[in-house]
Enzyme design. Structure first.
Site, PDB file in Angstrom:
ATOM      1  N   GLY A 190       0.813  -1.203   0.000  1.00 32.88           N
ATOM      2  CA  GLY A 190       0.000   0.000   0.000  1.00 32.88           C
ATOM      3  C   GLY A 190       0.849   1.256   0.000  1.00 32.88           C
ATOM      4  N   VAL A 227       1.823   4.983   2.128  1.00 35.97           N
ATOM      5  CA  VAL A 227       1.882   5.594   3.452  1.00 35.97           C
ATOM      6  C   VAL A 227       1.737   7.106   3.315  1.00 35.97           C
ATOM      7  CG1 VAL A 227       3.215   5.837   5.582  1.00 35.97           C
ATOM      8  CG2 VAL A 227       3.401   3.748   4.231  1.00 35.97           C
ATOM      9  N   LYS A 274      -0.893   4.087   6.841  1.00 33.36           N
ATOM     10  CA  LYS A 274      -0.661   3.191   5.699  1.00 33.36           C
ATOM     11  C   LYS A 274      -2.003   2.705   5.165  1.00 33.36           C
ATOM     12  CE  LYS A 274       1.993  -0.888   4.304  1.00 33.36           C
ATOM     13  NZ  LYS A 274       2.946  -1.914   4.752  1.00 33.36           N
ATOM     14  N   ASP A 297      11.172  -8.624   4.727  1.00 31.89           N
ATOM     15  CA  ASP A 297      11.610  -7.535   3.845  1.00 31.89           C
ATOM     16  C   ASP A 297      12.489  -6.552   4.616  1.00 31.89           C
ATOM     17  OD1 ASP A 297      11.884  -6.147   1.512  1.00 31.89           O
ATOM     18  OD2 ASP A 297       9.959  -5.105   1.644  1.00 31.89           O
TER      19      ASP A 297
END
Length: 807
Positions: free
Chosen positions: A531, A533, A547, A641
């Site tokens: 998405g 932010v 977010k 990540d």
């Protein structure tokens, strides 16, 4: 001359001047809007034109009683409708009565539906005089005393005009169909690795298809992880992007009008307006994907795309499947048979056919019979690709979904699993790669049905007030009676409802609250695969990072979202970003985090703002936060990540790991069920387990952490590209391989200054040579290819603390 006649003569002159200016307003085009003025949907001549008359802005009809405020090329082509280049409300058309675009006196440009509902606005404010103008470039600009306040160029729809900037904060979104201008499935945007990409994003699946995902970025001339993301098309037809993409129009040079557009079929094309016979038409001068069947999702699931010079692109359902929607191939095909037992299934062979991606397993050194047997006994398997490598080793890719199928000379055959009855019929009558779907009827515009209440007559107001008072009095009596009868039960029910997400200790926001906090999601501060932010100010004046996630369309995803929100609520560590709340309203999913004043580690490394002490604190704080996720939580939380962009720094430069809430939550120690359907992470920071489809454990985060530490010390990106280029501008191996080679080479030569050589001035100020050496060796150990050799996060913490205590 008598006095009365003299006055009448002057009065006649004023009337003449008045009607003269009235004629100017009626017959001459409007070039701007001033505060208090508007453009009405009911007046077809109520438009704004650019000074050169090339562009027009006004209401464009998109359906039955449905209109959008748009900008288009003024000249109508003989064989086509208006060439739309921008729309304000493409996904929320307005009514054909009483709707208007108004520049309010407070400086806000507002689009009102049916005279009462605000559909779209610029969210601007001004105490001075504002002015709205349509420029010769096609840019609709709102300015205050010559200062730019808002422009349409910053909010493109599906078209990029010459000299219009395209940045990380913008994207092009294709229309759904030729007659439906709402947002479709295809997008052009800068990805998190700074590469300009074409993206297919439907309700069922999402995938990148350009540049070619089977090739590495540098193989197609692209550059990753740049700190600037910008592209533009100039007036001569030259396109340049910071990621290395560059091309020129086939008719390069000044002259024709041009535009770059992402079409409804997902292809990005550059058009020029050229003369064809006695008329003008748009001609393609460049396109991103030359073979249209390589565009993902064009024919939907369980279908095959074929292409020929004569008939162009055609779609057909696989043998045993039928179309889901006879008017739209994007819905794909569905099985025309019932699920049966493995012993009732067999395979049909499709030659020169490939179904890209959606592999659940890869088997090397497998025979054809072994591949068939493996697929037959797996209910999720829909087929497999069988072939052999250059060294003669046979392999098969087991596929769970048959998407992106196309026929174009792919040598290795594809095997589709079907009931034996269909297999026999297929063998008797081979498949014909011709589309059985023909558009015999002309394109029709689907009416948009909406109803609005008529404004009540003033004479009815007293009568309605009397009825309202009577109904309200009856309701009050009923409510009091019901409250007395069920007081205790009602209290318990209300408390249970209010605390439905009892496991979450933070607040549940409404969508309107967060929309207001972000000024209608105006200030974007970051973007990722999950998405976007935005920076916002909550009602209690706290600055937050909000977010906005992708829409959730089914109950299973909703349950996963609630479960992960509950897990986030139990995370509490000073080196993890704090979550303040969330929103789960309709299709909207948002999470509210604390705002980090000093941005990301990536930005600080680029600006070289961190001294040695701060750098060491970031190294230690980051590993402590990850160790908490891996070993101190009740669930096993994998980040998946870890990279400098996801390590944020607060006002005191304390590191906090971000974007961990929606990573992956598993039962602790359940390694057998830790296989992921898709790879996760960012290229360069991903552990080898993702590539070789090995069980995923916390060691994937350990690998990424090692790469991050080496990047902090050396100043080199994970893929080997230097952040500080040498004079020759060379590109070297990945940072892990480079450091390992340098350490081995220099230590082998007996050099005692290899630490300084590796750091190479990246760390500002005086630093502890022994500690840097220790960090390099720990990082190399974390980045080992063998996950069994890598230490756990708690072991890394102990190594760092032991080194600090021994200094």
């Amino acid at each position: 001359m008598p006095a009365p006649f003299h006055l009448l003569h002057h009065h006649h002159n004023y009337i003449t001047i008045f009607f003269f200016f009235l004629l100017l307003l009626l017959f001459f085009p409007i070039h701007s809007l001033t505060p208090g003025s508007s453009v009405s949907v009911e007046n077809t001549d109520d438009i704004i034109t650019s000074p050169n008359s090339l562009f027009t802005a006004g209401f464009h009809k998109v359906g039955d009683n449905a209109y959008c405020f748009a900008i288009w090329f003024s000249d109508h082509l003989p064989t086509t409708s208006r060439t739309i280049v921008w729309m304000a409300n493409r996904d929320e058309p307005v009514n054909g009565k009483h709707s208007k675009l108004s520049l309010q006196k407070d400086g806000n440009l507002v689009l009102t539906d049916a005279g009462r509902y605000i559909i779209w606005s610029t969210q601007t404010r001004s105490n001075n005089s504002m002015n709205l103008q349509l420029h010769d470039t096609g840019n609709l600009i709102l300015q205050e005393q010559g200062t730019l306040v808002w422009q349409s160029f910053d909010h493109p729809t599906d078209t990029l005009l010459p000299n219009q900037p395209f940045t990380k904060n913008t994207q092009l979104v294709a229309s759904t169909s030729p007659t439906n201008y709402s947002s479709g499935f295809y997008k052009l945007f800068f990805d998190t690795d700074s590469i300009l990409r074409l993206h297919y994003d439907s309700l069922e699946t999402t995938t990148i298809f350009w540049p070619d995902p089977s090739l590495r970025p540098w193989e197609v001339g692209r550059y990753q992880y740049l700190y600037s993301q910008r592209a533009s098309l100039d007036s001569q037809g030259r396109f340049n992007s910071t990621d290395g993409l560059g091309f020129v129009s086939a008719d390069f040079g000044y002259g024709p009008q041009r535009m770059m557009k992402i079409d409804m079929d997902g292809n990005l094309r550059l058009y020029s307006l050229v003369k064809h016979g006695t008329s003008m038409e748009w001609k393609v001068q460049w396109q991103a994907v030359s073979h249209s069947c390589r565009i993902h999702g064009v024919c939907g699931q369980n279908s095959l795309c074929t292409y020929s010079q004569d008939s162009g692109r055609t779609c057909t359902c696989l043998h045993g499947y039928k179309m889901v929607n006879s008017k739209d191939w994007s819905y794909g095909c569905e099985p025309d048979f019932k699920v049966c037992k493995p012993e009732d299934k067999d395979f049909v062979e499709l030659r020169y056919v490939e179904f890209y991606s959606y592999d659940i397993r890869y088997h090397r050194n497998y025979t054809l019979d072994a591949c068939k047997n493996n697929c037959l006994h797996d209910c999720a398997c829909q087929g497999f690709q069988f072939g052999y490598d250059d060294d003669g080793t046979y392999y098969c890719y087991i596929k769970t979904i048959l998407y992106n199928g196309y026929q174009m000379g792919f040598y290795n055959p594809m095997y589709i699993k079907l009931p034996k009855t269909l297999v026999s019929s297929f063998q008797q009558k081979p498949i014909k790669y011709k589309s059985s779907f023909h558009c015999s009827n002309p394109i029709t515009v689907t009416p948009i049905i909406r109803s609005y209440e008529n404004r009540p007559d003033n004479k009815m107001i007293p009568f309605l007030l009397i009825i309202g008072c009577v109904i309200g009095f009856i309701e009050i009596i009923c409510i009091l009676f019901f409250w007395i009868k069920t007081h205790r039960t009602s209290v318990r029910t209300n408390q249970s409802y209010y605390y439905s997400p009892a496991v979450t200790p933070f607040r549940k926001f409404t969508y309107s609250e967060l929309k207001k906090a972000t000024s209608n999601f105006r200030h974007e501060i970051g973007r990722g695969a999950a998405g976007v932010v935005y920076k916002g100010r909550l009602a209690d004046n706290r600055i937050s990072a909000i977010k906005k996630l992708k829409s959730i369309s089914n109950h299973q995803n909703e349950d996963e979202f609630q479960a992960e929100i509950s897990t986030i609520g139990r995370l509490n560590h000073k080196n993890l970003t704090e979550t303040w709340g969330y929103c789960a309203e309709g299709q909207h999913r948002l999470i509210v985090y604390e705002y980090m004043e000093n941005g990301s580690l990536a930005e600080n490394l680029r600006l070289r703002k961190l001294n040695w002490d701060t750098l060491l604190d970031v190294v230690k704080g980051t590993v402590k936060g990850l160790a908490y996720l891996h070993e101190e939580c009740l669930e096993w939380v994998l980040h998946c990540d870890v990279k400098p962009h996801n390590i944020l720094l607060d006002g005191n430069y304390n590191p906090k790991v971000a974007d961990f809430g929606l990573s992956r939550v598993l039962d602790r120690g359940d390694v057998k069920n830790s296989r992921f359907s898709t790879t996760r992470g960012t290229r360069g920071y991903m552990a080898p387990e993702w590539v070789f489809k090995l069980p995923i454990t916390s060691k994937v985060d350990v690998f990424s952490y090692g790469v991050v530490v080496l990047e902090m010390i050396t100043g080199r990106g994970p893929g080997g590209k230097k952040e500080r280029m040498d004079e020759d501008g060379e590109t070297e191996a990945g940072v892990v391989e480079w450091v390992r080679n340098r350490v081995s080479e220099l230590e082998g030569n007996g050099s005692e200054s290899w630490v300084e050589d590796v750091a190479n001035g990246t760390i500002s100020g005086v630093f502890d040579r022994g500690m840097v050496e220790k960090l390099i060796r720990i990082a190399l150990l974390c980045a080992e290819d063998d996950m069994e050799v890598r230490p756990s996060k708690s072991q890394v913490v102990n190594m760092l603390l032991d080194q600090v205590n021994s200094r």
